[in-house]
Enzyme design. Structure first.
Site, PDB file in Angstrom:
ATOM      1  N   CYS A 179      -4.227   9.712  -6.422  1.00  0.00           N
ATOM      2  CA  CYS A 179      -4.066   9.265  -7.805  1.00  0.00           C
ATOM      3  C   CYS A 179      -5.268   9.664  -8.647  1.00  0.00           C
ATOM      4  O   CYS A 179      -5.208   9.648  -9.878  1.00  0.00           O
ATOM      5  CB  CYS A 179      -3.853   7.761  -7.865  1.00  0.00           C
ATOM      6  SG  CYS A 179      -5.265   6.785  -7.342  1.00  0.00           S
ATOM      7  N   ALA A 193       0.831  -1.215   0.000  1.00  0.00           N
ATOM      8  CA  ALA A 193       0.000   0.000   0.000  1.00  0.00           C
ATOM      9  C   ALA A 193       0.861   1.259   0.000  1.00  0.00           C
ATOM     10  O   ALA A 193       1.985   1.258   0.504  1.00  0.00           O
ATOM     11  CB  ALA A 193      -0.927  -0.003   1.215  1.00  0.00           C
TER      12      ALA A 193
END
Length: 503
Positions: A286, A152
């Site tokens: 993102c 992650a």
């Protein structure tokens, strides 16, 4: 190795009080001050082997656990997450720096995936086709694949781990989780809550580390699948190395998401959406809307866009009223400032400069204020690279077709949005733009977990995406059974109602 297996080596399960011998510590910081807030042990190779071995030993019993039992554990788990949202958000703000409100949103979006995992009894159903020929039936099972691993990033310490291990584990897999070394605290608490929900020992293990931990996950033969979210450089590397070792890999990577603004759009709503999507989470998403394309007369809205962006308040994430918190590290701040300057050097116009922002009481923090760069062309470095900071680059286009060409010529395909009040315009854009996730008057079109996160092109590597039906496919394999039972072989043709006799 920090796992939920009690009694493991050196660093056995204990949330904040851990026992360790000699180790190289990782030092999460409070990004508003750059002060150390905690220490976690960097896993040795021996400990990483122990973590995978723990997952491997637990797999036989966990995969054989009934689907109803697994469902019940995750039903309890999602309730515990709800009850601990405030504490999880506090840990996120402490280590990552985002505002408390944004941190709660981080947890909530992850919680939605955990809730969706509770639908596993429907999601894992197989298929049947009876009587494909005389006395012959075919049916399929959906089964777990083994030990899975997740890597992650720092920007969503709750949401992205919750994209990974709940979906993998509810399918019957065991899981090795590597959180970002910058923000480990939230993942540790999420693991503790899952233990409290009744997860058996050894089924989830957590390792802390950097490059060596990533290489270990890519190379160890017991690990069958890898989920990754992060930068393109790391994502391409993990996809290539993991795939060469025969593993399934799903790799969500970088982005340059465009917001196309048509002149017929609702001006008030559009400007607010652009500001929030560009600068929320300090641009460290993102799916941040980091690029605006103003079409035709919409370019006249630029001065008002700048004024609204100026009104955002930059402060430490735990301070009341903060809109924009710090970046994750001094290095991230330096890179963002370098890319801002590159735009100026290449001829763009700096309409709002967030460099050298001063936050009283947090002078050593990694702060960059909202920044807008106008007159940007597609060849400029500030456009071609993902900035990952509170920076909005603005391009202009004469027509919708020109805007679509700009978006499609960019290497990334994570997300995009169009702002318009014209249905035909929206339809044309959604059909012709080559991007995996599209919003119509929705600036950050991250799908809810009953769908899947479908970034594409340079933003994704792999065959199946995160969560939703795609996620279930990633974490399971199909077994197909074809059986024939001939009717004439039936041993009893009719009910026997007479007294049985012995012959």
């Amino acid at each position: 190795m920090c796992g939920i297996q009690r009694g493991g080596p050196r660093c056995c399960w204990s949330l904040f009080t851990m026992t360790w011998s000699s180790f190289v510590p990782l030092l999460p910081l409070f990004q508003a001050t750059n002060e150390v807030v905690s220490r976690v042990p960097k896993a040795t190779h021996t400990e990483m082997l122990a973590a995978v071995d723990s997952c491997s030993r637990a797999y036989a019993s966990w995969s054989d656990t009934s689907i109803l039992t697994r469902q019940q554990i995750f039903l309890r788990y999602q309730q515990l997450i709800k009850e601990n949202i405030k504490e999880l958000a506090r840990l996120i703000t402490l280590e990552q720096g985002k505002t408390l409100a944004d941190a709660e949103g981080d947890v909530f979006r992850g919680l939605q995936v955990a809730e969706h995992a509770c639908s596993i009894t429907s999601l894992m159903m197989g298929e049947t086709l009876p009587s494909i020929t005389k006395d012959m039936d075919t049916y399929t099972y959906r089964l777990p694949i083994g030990v899975c691993a997740g890597i992650a990033p720092f920007n969503f310490p709750a949401m992205i781990p919750l994209w990974m291990f709940p979906m993998g584990m509810v399918c019957g897999n065991t899981y090795l989780m590597k959180p970002s070394e910058r923000v480990p605290g939230c993942t540790m608490l999420l693991a503790k809550l899952l233990q409290d929900a009744g997860l058996p020992d050894g089924t989830l293990n957590i390792i802390h580390g950097q490059h060596a931990a990533v290489n270990f996950i890519c190379d160890h033969p017991a690990i069958k699948a890898i989920s990754f979210v992060g930068s393109n450089q790391a994502g391409e590397y993990i996809y290539e190395r993991g795939s060469k070792n025969g593993k399934r890999v799903q790799s969500n990577m970088g982005a340059k998401n465009h917001g196309v603004v048509m002149p017929d759009a609702n001006k008030e709503n559009t400007l607010n959406q652009l500001v929030g999507a560009a600068f929320g989470a300090a641009g460290q998403r993102c799916m941040a809307l980091s690029t605006a394309i103003l079409v035709g007369e919409a370019r006249d809205w630029l001065p008002e866009l700048v004024e609204r962006s100026k009104a955002l308040r930059v402060n430490a994430g735990d301070q009341p009223g903060a809109d924009v918190g710090p970046l994750i590290s001094p290095e991230a701040r330096a890179r963002v400032e370098m890319l801002i300057q590159s735009g100026v050097d290449e001829g763009a116009t700096l309409l709002l400069d967030g460099r050298n922002v001063h936050v009283k009481g947090y002078e050593n923090g990694n702060f960059v204020g909202p920044t807008i760069i106008g007159n940007v062309s597609p060849a400029m470095k500030c456009y071609t690279e993902e900035i990952f900071g509170p920076v909005l680059v603005v391009l202009e286009a004469d027509t919708l077709d020109d805007a679509i060409s700009l978006v499609n010529n960019n290497q990334y395909g994570n997300g995009t949005a169009i702002f318009t009040t014209n249905g035909a315009t929206a339809r044309k854009y959604t059909h012709e733009v080559d991007v995996g996730q599209i919003g119509v008057n929705v600036p950050i079109p991250v799908p809810l977990p009953m769908f899947s996160f479908t970034g594409s092109r340079g933003s994704f590597r792999g065959d199946t995406n995160f969560y939703g039906k795609q996620g279930i496919q990633f974490y399971t394999q199909i077994k197909t059974v074809t059986s024939q039972w001939k009717a004439e072989d039936a041993t009893t043709k009719a009910a026997a109602v007479t007294m049985p006799t012995m012959r």
